[in-house]
Motif scaffolding. Sequence first.
Motif, short mmCIF file in Angstrom:
data_model
loop_
_atom_site.label_atom_id
_atom_site.label_comp_id
_atom_site.label_asym_id
_atom_site.label_seq_id
_atom_site.Cartn_x
_atom_site.Cartn_y
_atom_site.Cartn_z
N LEU A 109 -13.83 -3.00 2.77
CA LEU A 109 -12.60 -2.67 3.49
C LEU A 109 -11.47 -3.62 3.09
CD1 LEU A 109 -13.83 -2.02 7.14
CD2 LEU A 109 -13.00 -0.32 5.50
N ALA A 110 -11.82 -4.87 2.83
CA ALA A 110 -10.81 -5.88 2.50
C ALA A 110 -10.63 -6.06 1.00
CB ALA A 110 -11.18 -7.22 3.13
N ASP A 111 -11.63 -5.71 0.23
CA ASP A 111 -11.59 -5.89 -1.22
C ASP A 111 -12.38 -4.74 -1.81
OD1 ASP A 111 -11.46 -6.85 -3.81
OD2 ASP A 111 -12.07 -8.88 -3.27
N GLU A 112 -11.68 -3.72 -2.26
CA GLU A 112 -12.33 -2.43 -2.53
C GLU A 112 -13.08 -2.31 -3.85
OE1 GLU A 112 -9.06 0.63 -4.02
OE2 GLU A 112 -8.53 -0.26 -2.09
N GLN A 113 -13.16 -3.38 -4.62
CA GLN A 113 -13.91 -3.33 -5.88
C GLN A 113 -15.11 -4.27 -5.79
OE1 GLN A 113 -11.65 -2.69 -9.48
NE2 GLN A 113 -12.83 -4.31 -10.47
N GLU A 114 -16.30 -3.72 -5.87
CA GLU A 114 -17.52 -4.48 -5.64
C GLU A 114 -17.67 -5.69 -6.55
OE1 GLU A 114 -22.32 -3.62 -5.38
OE2 GLU A 114 -20.92 -1.93 -5.21
N ASP A 115 -17.33 -5.58 -7.83
CA ASP A 115 -17.50 -6.73 -8.70
C ASP A 115 -16.55 -7.88 -8.33
OD1 ASP A 115 -15.28 -5.26 -9.85
OD2 ASP A 115 -15.56 -6.37 -11.71
N MET A 116 -15.42 -7.56 -7.72
CA MET A 116 -14.52 -8.62 -7.24
C MET A 116 -15.14 -9.34 -6.04
SD MET A 116 -11.98 -8.79 -9.29
CE MET A 116 -10.64 -9.64 -8.45
N VAL A 117 -15.79 -8.59 -5.15
CA VAL A 117 -16.48 -9.19 -4.00
C VAL A 117 -17.59 -10.12 -4.51
CG1 VAL A 117 -17.95 -8.71 -2.00
CG2 VAL A 117 -15.95 -7.28 -2.45
N GLU A 118 -18.31 -9.68 -5.52
CA GLU A 118 -19.41 -10.49 -6.05
C GLU A 118 -18.94 -11.82 -6.63
OE1 GLU A 118 -21.34 -7.79 -8.74
OE2 GLU A 118 -22.33 -6.72 -7.09
N ARG A 119 -17.70 -11.89 -7.08
CA ARG A 119 -17.16 -13.13 -7.66
C ARG A 119 -17.17 -14.29 -6.67
NH1 ARG A 119 -11.82 -11.64 -11.30
NH2 ARG A 119 -12.85 -10.15 -12.68
N ASP A 143 -9.89 -2.42 -11.81
CA ASP A 143 -9.99 -1.33 -12.78
C ASP A 143 -9.25 -0.07 -12.36
OD1 ASP A 143 -11.66 -0.20 -10.86
OD2 ASP A 143 -13.49 -0.48 -12.01
N HIS A 144 -8.57 -0.14 -11.24
CA HIS A 144 -7.78 1.00 -10.75
C HIS A 144 -6.62 0.47 -9.91
CE1 HIS A 144 -10.53 0.03 -7.46
NE2 HIS A 144 -9.66 0.62 -6.65
N PRO A 145 -5.58 1.27 -9.74
CA PRO A 145 -4.45 0.83 -8.90
C PRO A 145 -4.91 0.61 -7.45
CG PRO A 145 -3.84 2.75 -10.21
CD PRO A 145 -5.32 2.58 -10.35
N ILE A 146 -4.42 -0.45 -6.85
CA ILE A 146 -4.73 -0.76 -5.45
C ILE A 146 -3.47 -0.44 -4.64
CG2 ILE A 146 -5.44 -2.53 -3.81
CD1 ILE A 146 -7.58 -1.94 -5.90
N VAL A 147 -3.63 0.45 -3.68
CA VAL A 147 -2.53 0.87 -2.83
C VAL A 147 -2.90 0.57 -1.38
CG1 VAL A 147 -1.12 2.82 -2.05
CG2 VAL A 147 -1.88 2.70 -4.44
N LEU A 191 0.01 -2.40 -5.01
CA LEU A 191 -0.06 -3.85 -5.06
C LEU A 191 -0.04 -4.33 -6.51
CD1 LEU A 191 -2.73 -4.54 -2.30
CD2 LEU A 191 -0.25 -4.33 -2.08
N LYS A 192 0.79 -5.33 -6.75
CA LYS A 192 0.93 -5.91 -8.09
C LYS A 192 0.60 -7.39 -8.05
CE LYS A 192 4.34 -6.78 -11.65
NZ LYS A 192 5.74 -6.93 -11.91
N ASP A 193 1.35 -8.17 -7.28
CA ASP A 193 1.16 -9.62 -7.23
C ASP A 193 0.28 -10.02 -6.05
OD1 ASP A 193 3.01 -9.63 -9.29
OD2 ASP A 193 4.67 -10.32 -8.04
N MET A 194 -0.46 -11.11 -6.25
CA MET A 194 -1.22 -11.72 -5.15
C MET A 194 -0.30 -12.72 -4.47
SD MET A 194 -4.30 -12.21 -3.63
CE MET A 194 -5.66 -12.01 -4.75
N VAL A 195 -0.15 -12.58 -3.18
CA VAL A 195 0.67 -13.49 -2.38
C VAL A 195 -0.28 -14.46 -1.68
CG1 VAL A 195 2.29 -13.68 -0.45
CG2 VAL A 195 2.42 -11.72 -2.01
N TYR A 196 -0.03 -15.74 -1.87
CA TYR A 196 -0.84 -16.75 -1.19
C TYR A 196 -0.08 -17.26 0.02
CZ TYR A 196 -4.64 -16.99 -4.50
OH TYR A 196 -5.74 -16.69 -5.23
N LEU A 197 -0.79 -17.29 1.14
CA LEU A 197 -0.25 -17.84 2.38
C LEU A 197 -1.08 -19.07 2.74
CD1 LEU A 197 -0.30 -14.39 2.86
CD2 LEU A 197 1.47 -15.26 4.35
N TRP A 198 -0.47 -19.98 3.45
CA TRP A 198 -1.01 -21.32 3.67
C TRP A 198 -0.86 -21.67 5.15
CZ3 TRP A 198 -2.76 -24.88 -0.04
CH2 TRP A 198 -2.75 -26.22 0.33
N ARG A 199 -1.86 -22.32 5.69
CA ARG A 199 -1.80 -22.80 7.06
C ARG A 199 -2.41 -24.20 7.10
NH1 ARG A 199 -4.76 -19.99 12.28
NH2 ARG A 199 -4.98 -21.91 13.44
#
Length: 149
Positions: free
Chosen positions: A20-30, A129-133, A139-147
């Motif tokens: 649900l949060a990261d829709e590509q399984e190989d990315m989750v495995e990382r 490997d596919h567009p993330i919408v 979605l293009k850039d990863m935005v990092y937020l900090w706390r």
Amino acid sequence: MDIRRVAEHRKRDHLPLLLLADEQEDMVERYLTRGTMFALDMDGATAGVCVVTDEGDRVLEIKNLAVDPAYQRRGLGRALIEFVADRARGRYDALQVGTGDSPLTVPFYEACGFVRHHRVENFFPDNYDHPIVEAGVLLKDMVYLWREL
């Protein structure tokens, strides 16, 4: 509501939530094998999960935060963040999260006390490997937020 650490069968038992949060399984495995995973249980079911990794320099990163749609909008995502922050305080200086520049996720993290920190250009096209919408936004850039903790 009960939050517990998950040590075994992370992928087998929780993959639908993680996707649900990261829709590509190989990315989750990382990050799944090197991260610490927590599950939030309600009414005998796992309603949410959170995976965090130690990024060095006393920074802990939320790699995956997902709440089952049946349990969303009840403060469970925020409860997982606060649980992680409370456990990390004293051992880490900051909690960070990387996400797409989406009108759903960025405001949620900002409401949880995160501020924009930096971005990684072209993260999604370069790593998926596919567009993330999300919420109608490509979605293009990863935005990092900090706390700070």
